[in-house]
Design a protein around this motif. Structure first.
Motif, PDB file in Angstrom:
ATOM      1  N   ASP A 295      -4.961  -7.211  -3.154  1.00  0.00           N
ATOM      2  CA  ASP A 295      -5.309  -6.075  -2.370  1.00  0.00           C
ATOM      3  C   ASP A 295      -4.678  -6.225  -0.922  1.00  0.00           C
ATOM      4  O   ASP A 295      -4.194  -5.356  -0.454  1.00  0.00           O
ATOM      5  N   ALA A 296      -4.599  -7.420  -0.414  1.00  0.00           N
ATOM      6  CA  ALA A 296      -3.952  -8.003   0.980  1.00  0.00           C
ATOM      7  C   ALA A 296      -2.370  -7.459   0.804  1.00  0.00           C
ATOM      8  O   ALA A 296      -1.914  -7.392   1.838  1.00  0.00           O
TER       9      ALA A 296
ATOM     10  N   GLY B 194      -1.098  -4.797   0.276  1.00  0.00           N
ATOM     11  CA  GLY B 194      -0.797  -3.497   1.032  1.00  0.00           C
ATOM     12  C   GLY B 194      -0.770  -3.567   2.592  1.00  0.00           C
ATOM     13  O   GLY B 194      -0.313  -2.681   3.162  1.00  0.00           O
ATOM     14  N   TYR B 195      -1.234  -4.717   3.135  1.00  0.00           N
ATOM     15  CA  TYR B 195      -1.100  -4.755   4.581  1.00  0.00           C
ATOM     16  C   TYR B 195      -0.239  -6.162   4.926  1.00  0.00           C
ATOM     17  O   TYR B 195      -0.306  -6.469   6.173  1.00  0.00           O
ATOM     18  N   ASN B 196       0.429  -6.409   3.853  1.00  0.00           N
ATOM     19  CA  ASN B 196       1.797  -7.586   4.063  1.00  0.00           C
ATOM     20  C   ASN B 196       3.051  -6.919   3.737  1.00  0.00           C
ATOM     21  O   ASN B 196       3.400  -7.254   2.748  1.00  0.00           O
ATOM     22  N   ARG B 197       3.435  -6.163   4.478  1.00  0.00           N
ATOM     23  CA  ARG B 197       4.748  -5.057   3.951  1.00  0.00           C
ATOM     24  C   ARG B 197       5.807  -5.612   5.033  1.00  0.00           C
ATOM     25  O   ARG B 197       5.622  -6.319   6.000  1.00  0.00           O
TER      26      ARG B 197
ATOM     27  N   HIS C 137       9.263   0.626   2.864  1.00  0.00           N
ATOM     28  CA  HIS C 137       8.565  -0.702   3.038  1.00  0.00           C
ATOM     29  C   HIS C 137       8.167  -1.165   1.590  1.00  0.00           C
ATOM     30  O   HIS C 137       8.129  -0.486   0.747  1.00  0.00           O
TER      31      HIS C 137
END
Length: 83
Positions: A55-56, A58-61, A43
């Motif tokens: 930082d976001a 890491g949550y949008n892969r 990913h």
């Protein structure tokens, strides 16, 4: 079992800023059954906006898969990530 020898050129997959590819990681390898065809599944930050999300990111892969190839001595060739 014995001493571990880490080769100098041991990077298999890494980011490619020229292509806007960042955050490559957490991979798995698969072989197509009955063949010598191999792939790496990993990913990375979503393209093209992930690198700008802080930082976001890491949550949008996004899940990616690229061909995995080997040198004649059995070592893994560096994977060039694609879109």
């Amino acid at each position: 079992m014995g001493e571990i020898h880490i080769p100098e050129n041991n990077i298999v997959l890494e980011k490619d800023p020229a292509k806007g590819i960042y955050g490559t990681g957490h991979n798995s390898v698969l072989q197509i059954p009955g063949t010598d065809e191999w792939y790496i599944v990993y990913h990375r930050f979503n393209y093209p906006d992930g690198i700008h999300m802080g930082d976001a990111a890491g949550y949008n892969r996004e899940v990616c898969m690229d061909k995995l190839e080997f040198n004649t001595d059995g070592t893994i060739k560096k994977v060039i990530p694609t879109h």
